[in-house]
Scaffold this motif. Structure first.
Motif, PDB file in Angstrom:
ATOM      1  N   ALA A  90       0.800  -1.236  -0.184  1.00 40.17           N
ATOM      2  CA  ALA A  90      -0.217  -0.001  -0.115  1.00 40.17           C
ATOM      3  C   ALA A  90       1.177   1.158  -0.206  1.00 40.17           C
ATOM      4  O   ALA A  90       1.540   0.758   0.221  1.00 40.17           O
ATOM      5  N   TYR A  91       0.645   2.606  -0.712  1.00 37.50           N
ATOM      6  CA  TYR A  91       0.777   3.886  -0.770  1.00 37.50           C
ATOM      7  C   TYR A  91       0.517   5.204   0.356  1.00 37.50           C
ATOM      8  O   TYR A  91      -0.404   5.079   0.268  1.00 37.50           O
ATOM      9  N   CYS A  92       1.132   5.356   0.875  1.00 39.83           N
ATOM     10  CA  CYS A  92       0.958   6.078   2.741  1.00 39.83           C
ATOM     11  C   CYS A  92       1.933   7.117   1.656  1.00 39.83           C
ATOM     12  O   CYS A  92       3.002   8.126   2.658  1.00 39.83           O
ATOM     13  N   PHE A  96       3.492  -0.992   3.652  1.00 37.80           N
ATOM     14  CA  PHE A  96       3.230   0.070   3.254  1.00 37.80           C
ATOM     15  C   PHE A  96       5.095   0.514   2.953  1.00 37.80           C
ATOM     16  O   PHE A  96       6.016   0.985   3.193  1.00 37.80           O
ATOM     17  N   VAL A  97       4.485   1.961   1.263  1.00 37.52           N
ATOM     18  CA  VAL A  97       5.618   3.112   1.603  1.00 37.52           C
ATOM     19  C   VAL A  97       5.561   4.375   2.261  1.00 37.52           C
ATOM     20  O   VAL A  97       4.017   4.652   1.756  1.00 37.52           O
ATOM     21  N   VAL A  98       6.011   4.650   2.982  1.00 42.85           N
ATOM     22  CA  VAL A  98       5.417   6.080   3.782  1.00 42.85           C
ATOM     23  C   VAL A  98       6.284   7.105   3.862  1.00 42.85           C
ATOM     24  O   VAL A  98       7.445   6.886   3.454  1.00 42.85           O
ATOM     25  N   TYR A  99       6.269   8.471   2.938  1.00 43.15           N
ATOM     26  CA  TYR A  99       6.787   9.145   2.839  1.00 43.15           C
ATOM     27  C   TYR A  99       6.651  10.521   3.845  1.00 43.15           C
ATOM     28  O   TYR A  99       5.472  10.507   3.890  1.00 43.15           O
ATOM     29  N   ALA A 100       7.866  10.693   4.430  1.00 53.48           N
ATOM     30  CA  ALA A 100       7.430  11.082   6.259  1.00 53.48           C
ATOM     31  C   ALA A 100       8.878  12.488   5.357  1.00 53.48           C
ATOM     32  O   ALA A 100      10.292  12.180   4.902  1.00 53.48           O
ATOM     33  N   SER A 107      11.807  11.693   2.566  1.00 49.29           N
ATOM     34  CA  SER A 107      12.466  10.736   2.225  1.00 49.29           C
ATOM     35  C   SER A 107      10.652   9.207   2.356  1.00 49.29           C
ATOM     36  O   SER A 107       9.977   9.363   3.252  1.00 49.29           O
ATOM     37  N   ALA A 108      11.678   8.250   1.974  1.00 49.36           N
ATOM     38  CA  ALA A 108      10.831   7.248   1.608  1.00 49.36           C
ATOM     39  C   ALA A 108      10.857   5.812   2.458  1.00 49.36           C
ATOM     40  O   ALA A 108      11.911   5.661   1.444  1.00 49.36           O
ATOM     41  N   PHE A 109      10.446   5.186   3.054  1.00 50.30           N
ATOM     42  CA  PHE A 109      10.718   4.298   4.179  1.00 50.30           C
ATOM     43  C   PHE A 109       9.783   3.027   3.626  1.00 50.30           C
ATOM     44  O   PHE A 109       8.295   3.029   3.338  1.00 50.30           O
ATOM     45  N   ILE A 110      10.337   2.060   3.537  1.00 52.50           N
ATOM     46  CA  ILE A 110       9.146   1.000   3.831  1.00 52.50           C
ATOM     47  C   ILE A 110       8.413   0.639   5.025  1.00 52.50           C
ATOM     48  O   ILE A 110       9.748  -0.004   5.506  1.00 52.50           O
ATOM     49  N   VAL A 111       7.938   0.234   5.866  1.00 55.77           N
ATOM     50  CA  VAL A 111       7.340  -0.278   6.452  1.00 55.77           C
ATOM     51  C   VAL A 111       6.476  -1.157   6.533  1.00 55.77           C
ATOM     52  O   VAL A 111       5.457  -1.560   6.468  1.00 55.77           O
TER      53      VAL A 111
END
Length: 378
Positions: free
Chosen positions: A122-124, A166-170, A183-187
């Protein structure tokens, strides 16, 4: 210029169509009414290899491209767009993103699980106050020993309650200009502090799970940073190009279902002593519907071809999404009109198509955002 699909394309189309007609269409109305996530359908799609369609072969996927995915998604969405969007987000917004931007360690660890369907992605990106203005995200990632701690709330996350990744952009650099310190993170969904929040009660795509994702001091190891630190927003935008092909393909699928159901009904329904398709008003609506469908499909396939060949395609992806989504909504409106009072009831699928079509002009960038993207690339 060759408009013919290859034998491989046709195999994908026929396989997806058989699956959609056998397993999706008979259950779509029931799942919609119950707002029930189509777990069995997603598992069966994984067994067919659909979830790994665009995953490279060395990681357990089929290694196919955006055009193959577009053809697949048209078939799936013609039967059940809730299943369609789940597969589209998984393929275009997570798998393709990871295959393009991930490290070898990340790809080896996660892509085989995504290809098999053991995990769904999923994409966050979106937040309560960062929708069309996506660079306004405030979810923060603070550097700690061995990784980062993520805190924030993501909104409108497709498959939020079912996804395993989830790919989370923070924000990793709060002092950077807007959009430059993200930055993009795999969560992983199993990480401490990750939870699904409010489940949205939607007008359409009611069988698709759309939730908030709440990140409460979630530790993410440094090895799960995707791409360069503080360069995640460019990954998000590049990924959305592929996502827009997916949603444009969804619009084509819904559009086609509207046309097919309208042809069938107008041939059977008689008024004034003849089938209603003999009346010019009805015939012309279907003629326009069919013309727009072909035009939309050609735009989508062109954008997919460009992306598969590594050519610039941001403008074309937005053009495909803009035109296909607007044409789809017009087709859904006309399909209900052709069905008359019957089309306003749940006895006929066009009522559901009408509700499902609306979202295609909203997510992956609203209609006017597509116009902004196109105009900036002229």
């Amino acid at each position: 210029m060759d408009f013919a699909l290859t034998e491989e394309h046709l195999m994908i189309r026929d396989s997806a169509r058989e699956f959609a007609e056998r397993s999706l269409r008979p259950n779509a109305a029931r799942l919609d009414a119950a707002e029930e996530f189509p777990v069995d359908a997603i598992k069966e799609a994984a067994e067919h290899g659909f979830l790994g369609l665009t995953v490279p072969e060395e990681y357990g996927g089929a290694g196919l491209g955006n055009l193959h995915a577009s053809i697949l998604l048209e078939e799936i969405n013609a039967a059940d767009p809730s299943v369609g969007v789940t597969i589209s987000v998984h393929m275009s917004l997570f798998c393709s993103m990871l295959a393009k931007h991930g490290t070898e360690q990340q790809k080896s660890k996660y892509l085989p699980l995504l290809a098999s369907g053991e995990l769904v992605g999923a994409y966050c990106l979106t937040e309560p106050n960062a929708g069309s203005d996506a660079a306004a995200v405030i979810t923060k990632a603070v550097k700690v020993d061995g990784g980062y701690t993520l805190t924030g709330t993501k909104s409108w996350v497709t498959t939020g309650s079912y996804a395993g990744l989830f790919v989370v952009y923070a924000v990793t650099d709060p002092d950077a200009p807007k959009g430059k310190g993200v930055s993009a993170f795999i969560v992983e969904a199993s990480y401490d502090g990750v939870s699904a929040g409010k489940k949205e009660e939607k007008m359409g795509l009611r069988a698709s799970s759309t939730t908030e994702i709440i990140l409460d001091d979630v530790f993410v190891p440094e090895e799960n940073v995707v791409g360069e630190l503080n360069k995640g927003f460019s990954i998000a935008l590049d990924t959305l190009d592929g996502g827009r092909i997916g949603i444009a393909s969804q619009a084509v699928g819904i559009h086609r279902a509207c046309l097919e159901d309208s042809i069938k009904y107008s041939n059977q329904r008689e008024q004034f002593g003849k089938p209603i398709n003999r009346f010019q008003a009805i015939a012309f609506m279907m003629a326009d519907m069919a013309t727009d469908l072909d035009a939309a499909r050609l735009l989508v396939h062109k954008a997919a071809w460009l992306r598969d060949n590594g050519l610039p395609c941001t403008k074309e992806c937005s053009m495909a999404k803009l035109f296909a989504s607007r044409a789809c909504n017009k087709a859904a409106q006309d399909a209900v009109q052709i069905h008359g009072g019957a089309g306003y009831t749940k006895e006929f699928d066009v009522e559901r198509y009408f509700r499902d079509a609306r979202i295609t002009e909203i997510y992956e960038g609203v209609t006017d955002v597509q116009r902004i993207v196109i105009s900036r690339n002229l």
